[in-house]
Design a protein around this motif. Structure first.
Motif, PDB file in Angstrom:
ATOM      1  N   THR A   1       0.825  -1.202   0.000  1.00 38.55           N
ATOM      2  CA  THR A   1       0.000   0.000   0.000  1.00 38.55           C
ATOM      3  C   THR A   1       0.862   1.256   0.000  1.00 38.55           C
ATOM      4  O   THR A   1       0.584   2.214  -0.729  1.00 38.55           O
TER       5      THR A   1
ATOM      6  N   GLY B   1       1.039   3.906  -2.984  1.00 38.30           N
ATOM      7  CA  GLY B   1       0.747   5.302  -2.703  1.00 38.30           C
ATOM      8  C   GLY B   1       1.863   6.221  -3.152  1.00 38.30           C
ATOM      9  O   GLY B   1       1.613   7.285  -3.729  1.00 38.30           O
TER      10      GLY B   1
ATOM     11  N   LEU C   1       1.767   6.448  -6.944  1.00 32.78           N
ATOM     12  CA  LEU C   1       0.681   7.341  -7.352  1.00 32.78           C
ATOM     13  C   LEU C   1       1.051   8.799  -7.124  1.00 32.78           C
ATOM     14  O   LEU C   1       0.760   9.666  -7.955  1.00 32.78           O
ATOM     15  N   TYR C   2       1.704   9.077  -6.001  1.00 32.76           N
ATOM     16  CA  TYR C   2       2.113  10.442  -5.685  1.00 32.76           C
ATOM     17  C   TYR C   2       3.096  10.970  -6.743  1.00 32.76           C
ATOM     18  O   TYR C   2       2.958  12.094  -7.213  1.00 32.76           O
TER      19      TYR C   2
ATOM     20  N   GLU D   1       1.176  11.666  -9.880  1.00 31.25           N
ATOM     21  CA  GLU D   1       0.402  12.899  -9.729  1.00 31.25           C
ATOM     22  C   GLU D   1       1.289  14.121  -9.920  1.00 31.25           C
ATOM     23  O   GLU D   1       0.889  15.091 -10.578  1.00 31.25           O
TER      24      GLU D   1
ATOM     25  N   ILE E   1      -6.973  14.796  -4.568  1.00 31.59           N
ATOM     26  CA  ILE E   1      -6.204  13.622  -4.975  1.00 31.59           C
ATOM     27  C   ILE E   1      -4.981  13.449  -4.074  1.00 31.59           C
ATOM     28  O   ILE E   1      -4.671  12.343  -3.628  1.00 31.59           O
TER      29      ILE E   1
ATOM     30  N   THR F   1      -4.254  10.274  -1.571  1.00 31.71           N
ATOM     31  CA  THR F   1      -3.011   9.521  -1.680  1.00 31.71           C
ATOM     32  C   THR F   1      -2.271   9.515  -0.347  1.00 31.71           C
ATOM     33  O   THR F   1      -1.716   8.490   0.064  1.00 31.71           O
TER      34      THR F   1
ATOM     35  N   MET G   1      -3.856   7.078   1.954  1.00 34.48           N
ATOM     36  CA  MET G   1      -3.488   5.715   1.567  1.00 34.48           C
ATOM     37  C   MET G   1      -2.108   5.349   2.122  1.00 34.48           C
ATOM     38  O   MET G   1      -1.922   4.245   2.648  1.00 34.48           O
TER      39      MET G   1
END
Length: 83
Positions: free
Chosen positions: A13, A17, A20-21, A24, A60, A64, A67
């Motif tokens: 996880t 995360g 994803l960061y 982004e 968002i 994140t 998460m």
């Protein structure tokens, strides 16, 4: 949940995360270019970091962050149960 599986799920996880960061952050210039194309250059920020405050990015980034915190909590719980 088993001790080791909590740690593994928590680690996955956190890694997801963080990935994803990074995605982004890398998408901020793309968002800026799209806005420039839609507004013919009016209201365009030359500094892409300013787009981090434009919706939907704050939401968002918060999701994140939640998460990543949940993943860290799972890791901590897994190690606590292990002892």
């Amino acid at each position: 949940m088993e001790k080791e599986s909590k740690i593994i799920v928590g680690f996955k996880t956190v890694v997801l995360g963080l990935c994803l960061y990074i995605i982004e952050l890398l998408s901020l210039p793309v968002f800026g270019i799209l806005q420039k194309m839609q507004t013919n250059g009016d209201g365009f920020y030359s500094d892409f970091w300013k787009y981090a405050g434009v919706q939907p990015y704050p939401v968002i980034f918060i999701l994140t962050g939640i998460m990543i915190v949940l993943g860290i909590a799972l890791i901590i719980l897994g190690y606590k149960d292990k002892k």
